[in-house]
Design a protein around this motif. Structure first.
Motif, PDB file in Angstrom:
ATOM      1  N   ARG A 174     -25.926   5.081  14.571  1.00 41.49           N
ATOM      2  CA  ARG A 174     -26.370   4.557  15.873  1.00 41.49           C
ATOM      3  C   ARG A 174     -27.138   3.283  15.441  1.00 41.49           C
ATOM      4  N   PRO A 175     -26.456   2.035  15.717  1.00 41.66           N
ATOM      5  CA  PRO A 175     -25.289   2.113  16.812  1.00 41.66           C
ATOM      6  C   PRO A 175     -24.071   2.392  15.822  1.00 41.66           C
ATOM      7  N   PRO A 176     -22.977   2.559  16.591  1.00 40.49           N
ATOM      8  CA  PRO A 176     -21.663   2.887  15.695  1.00 40.49           C
ATOM      9  C   PRO A 176     -21.394   1.501  14.672  1.00 40.49           C
ATOM     10  N   ARG A 177     -20.780   1.910  13.763  1.00 42.36           N
ATOM     11  CA  ARG A 177     -20.173   0.973  12.873  1.00 42.36           C
ATOM     12  C   ARG A 177     -18.791   0.608  13.069  1.00 42.36           C
ATOM     13  N   SER A 178     -18.427  -0.660  12.844  1.00 45.46           N
ATOM     14  CA  SER A 178     -17.149  -1.124  13.037  1.00 45.46           C
ATOM     15  C   SER A 178     -16.751  -2.627  12.273  1.00 45.46           C
ATOM     16  N   GLY A 179     -15.730  -2.744  12.145  1.00 43.59           N
ATOM     17  CA  GLY A 179     -15.385  -4.125  11.593  1.00 43.59           C
ATOM     18  C   GLY A 179     -16.000  -4.220  10.098  1.00 43.59           C
ATOM     19  N   ALA A 180     -16.477  -5.226   9.840  1.00 46.17           N
ATOM     20  CA  ALA A 180     -17.096  -5.704   8.384  1.00 46.17           C
ATOM     21  C   ALA A 180     -17.962  -4.536   8.127  1.00 46.17           C
ATOM     22  N   GLN A 181     -18.808  -4.069   9.065  1.00 49.72           N
ATOM     23  CA  GLN A 181     -19.984  -3.214   8.826  1.00 49.72           C
ATOM     24  C   GLN A 181     -19.581  -2.025   8.147  1.00 49.72           C
ATOM     25  N   LEU A 182     -18.566  -1.615   9.162  1.00 50.42           N
ATOM     26  CA  LEU A 182     -17.950  -0.141   8.588  1.00 50.42           C
ATOM     27  C   LEU A 182     -17.242  -0.440   7.407  1.00 50.42           C
ATOM     28  N   ARG A 183     -16.584  -1.266   6.932  1.00 52.90           N
ATOM     29  CA  ARG A 183     -15.891  -1.508   5.886  1.00 52.90           C
ATOM     30  C   ARG A 183     -16.961  -1.698   4.664  1.00 52.90           C
ATOM     31  N   GLY A 184     -18.060  -2.152   4.799  1.00 54.79           N
ATOM     32  CA  GLY A 184     -19.083  -2.433   3.842  1.00 54.79           C
ATOM     33  C   GLY A 184     -19.724  -1.209   3.693  1.00 54.79           C
ATOM     34  N   PHE A 185     -19.932  -0.389   4.507  1.00 56.24           N
ATOM     35  CA  PHE A 185     -20.488   1.115   4.342  1.00 56.24           C
ATOM     36  C   PHE A 185     -19.639   1.867   3.397  1.00 56.24           C
ATOM     37  N   LEU A 186     -18.411   1.611   3.808  1.00 59.92           N
ATOM     38  CA  LEU A 186     -17.214   2.278   2.997  1.00 59.92           C
ATOM     39  C   LEU A 186     -17.340   1.907   1.570  1.00 59.92           C
ATOM     40  N   GLN A 187     -17.452   0.589   1.149  1.00 57.73           N
ATOM     41  CA  GLN A 187     -17.233  -0.062   0.029  1.00 57.73           C
ATOM     42  C   GLN A 187     -18.419   0.386  -0.674  1.00 57.73           C
ATOM     43  N   ASP A 188     -19.521   0.583  -0.142  1.00 60.43           N
ATOM     44  CA  ASP A 188     -20.874   0.913  -0.803  1.00 60.43           C
ATOM     45  C   ASP A 188     -20.755   2.373  -1.236  1.00 60.43           C
ATOM     46  N   TRP A 189     -20.287   3.360  -0.413  1.00 66.75           N
ATOM     47  CA  TRP A 189     -20.309   4.586  -0.592  1.00 66.75           C
ATOM     48  C   TRP A 189     -19.013   5.377  -0.870  1.00 66.75           C
ATOM     49  N   VAL A 190     -17.971   5.065  -0.404  1.00 64.17           N
ATOM     50  CA  VAL A 190     -16.728   5.621  -0.860  1.00 64.17           C
ATOM     51  C   VAL A 190     -15.881   5.047  -1.985  1.00 64.17           C
ATOM     52  N   ALA A 191     -16.013   3.714  -1.878  1.00 67.98           N
ATOM     53  CA  ALA A 191     -15.201   3.148  -3.368  1.00 67.98           C
ATOM     54  C   ALA A 191     -15.729   3.501  -4.559  1.00 67.98           C
ATOM     55  N   PRO A 192     -16.769   3.623  -4.901  1.00 68.46           N
ATOM     56  CA  PRO A 192     -17.384   3.973  -6.396  1.00 68.46           C
ATOM     57  C   PRO A 192     -16.651   5.197  -6.631  1.00 68.46           C
ATOM     58  N   SER A 193     -16.654   6.168  -5.890  1.00 70.76           N
ATOM     59  CA  SER A 193     -16.099   7.677  -6.512  1.00 70.76           C
ATOM     60  C   SER A 193     -14.487   7.205  -6.651  1.00 70.76           C
ATOM     61  N   VAL A 194     -14.003   6.577  -5.842  1.00 68.20           N
ATOM     62  CA  VAL A 194     -12.315   6.356  -5.975  1.00 68.20           C
ATOM     63  C   VAL A 194     -12.169   5.249  -7.369  1.00 68.20           C
ATOM     64  N   ARG A 195     -13.096   4.494  -7.417  1.00 68.38           N
ATOM     65  CA  ARG A 195     -12.671   3.368  -8.257  1.00 68.38           C
ATOM     66  C   ARG A 195     -13.018   4.298  -9.762  1.00 68.38           C
ATOM     67  N   ALA A 196     -14.002   5.044  -9.713  1.00 72.68           N
ATOM     68  CA  ALA A 196     -14.578   5.799 -11.014  1.00 72.68           C
ATOM     69  C   ALA A 196     -13.490   6.635 -11.480  1.00 72.68           C
ATOM     70  N   HIS A 197     -13.007   7.383 -10.578  1.00 68.64           N
ATOM     71  CA  HIS A 197     -11.931   8.171 -10.916  1.00 68.64           C
ATOM     72  C   HIS A 197     -10.535   7.453 -11.577  1.00 68.64           C
ATOM     73  N   ALA A 198     -10.295   6.516 -10.921  1.00 66.83           N
ATOM     74  CA  ALA A 198      -9.138   5.585 -11.369  1.00 66.83           C
ATOM     75  C   ALA A 198      -9.405   5.014 -12.661  1.00 66.83           C
ATOM     76  N   ALA A 199     -10.799   4.716 -12.986  1.00 63.99           N
ATOM     77  CA  ALA A 199     -11.006   4.042 -14.254  1.00 63.99           C
ATOM     78  C   ALA A 199     -11.133   4.900 -15.223  1.00 63.99           C
ATOM     79  N   SER A 200     -11.461   6.326 -14.967  1.00 65.31           N
ATOM     80  CA  SER A 200     -11.506   7.488 -16.040  1.00 65.31           C
ATOM     81  C   SER A 200     -10.177   7.685 -16.649  1.00 65.31           C
ATOM     82  N   CYS A 201      -9.095   7.662 -15.665  1.00 63.79           N
ATOM     83  CA  CYS A 201      -7.532   7.839 -15.972  1.00 63.79           C
ATOM     84  C   CYS A 201      -7.117   6.765 -16.819  1.00 63.79           C
ATOM     85  N   GLN A 202      -7.652   5.630 -17.089  1.00 60.67           N
ATOM     86  CA  GLN A 202      -7.330   4.561 -17.618  1.00 60.67           C
ATOM     87  C   GLN A 202      -7.745   4.532 -18.958  1.00 60.67           C
TER      88      GLN A 202
END
Length: 203
Positions: A174-202
């Motif tokens: 509220r209001p709905p996220r889209s575009g750069a705002q949606l991607r920024g939100f996902l970068q802040d909260w989703v990306a770290p977990s994916v990046r951390a797992h990938a890094a741990s396997c290296q």
């Protein structure tokens, strides 16, 4: 396979029967956006019990019809992602792009939108939902194994993406996220977990 009905044109095997059922279902969805088991049975000249033999519920029928018709979306996704090979960027963009396409793709909406016979009817861990998730990841130019996502870990990543997508669909903000705002939100909260797992396997 039962050897009666089908308006006198008996399918050669179960695969052909399923193909006919899905074809009739998709045709009705294309015309009216929905269909009932009775309508499919009547069109094919069989009983509802025959349809239920292949698809035990209306949700299963509509879900299978939708999944068999989302190739157009998957092709657009592959083009949109282009040569993207970083797993973190792929997950973020995959979630965002899929969410944004829901409004314009009839079959994609049928797979996901609550209140319809969707892949989420049985939950994000249903075979239907996981199958669709695998189809999405399969279009990415990412070496998932090299990034540490194989076997159960790949399925867990799919589940994580689907749970995130489900949450955005149920409450887009509220209001709905889209575009750069949606991607920024996902970068802040989703990306770290994916990046951390990938890094741990290296390590």
């Amino acid at each position: 396979m039962r050897r009666h009905g089908w308006s006198g044109d008996i399918p050669a095997d179960d695969d052909e029967a399923v193909a006919r059922i899905l074809s009739v279902t998709r045709h009705a969805i294309d015309e009216r956006g929905t269909v009932t088991v009775s309508e499919v049975a009547t069109t094919l000249g069989v009983t509802r019990q025959t349809i239920y033999r292949y698809f035990p519920t209306l949700e299963a029928l509509l879900g299978a019809s939708a999944l068999s018709s989302v190739d157009g979306f998957l092709d657009r996704l592959a083009v949109h992602l282009g040569a993207l090979t970083d797993p973190t960027e792929a997950v973020v963009e995959g979630i965002a792009y899929t969410f944004e396409q829901l409004a314009d793709d009839k079959y994609l909406s049928l797979v996901f939108t609550p209140g319809k016979a969707s892949a989420f009817t049985a939950g994000v861990t249903s075979d239907l939902a996981i199958s669709f998730g695998r189809s999405i990841l399969g279009r990415f130019g990412v070496d998932w194994a090299a990034a540490g996502f194989t076997g159960d870990k790949l399925d867990e990543l799919i589940e994580f993406m689907l749970r995130t997508l489900q949450s955005l669909i149920v409450d887009p903000g509220r209001p709905p996220r889209s575009g750069a705002q949606l991607r920024g939100f996902l970068q802040d909260w989703v990306a770290p977990s994916v990046r951390a797992h990938a890094a741990s396997c290296q390590d």
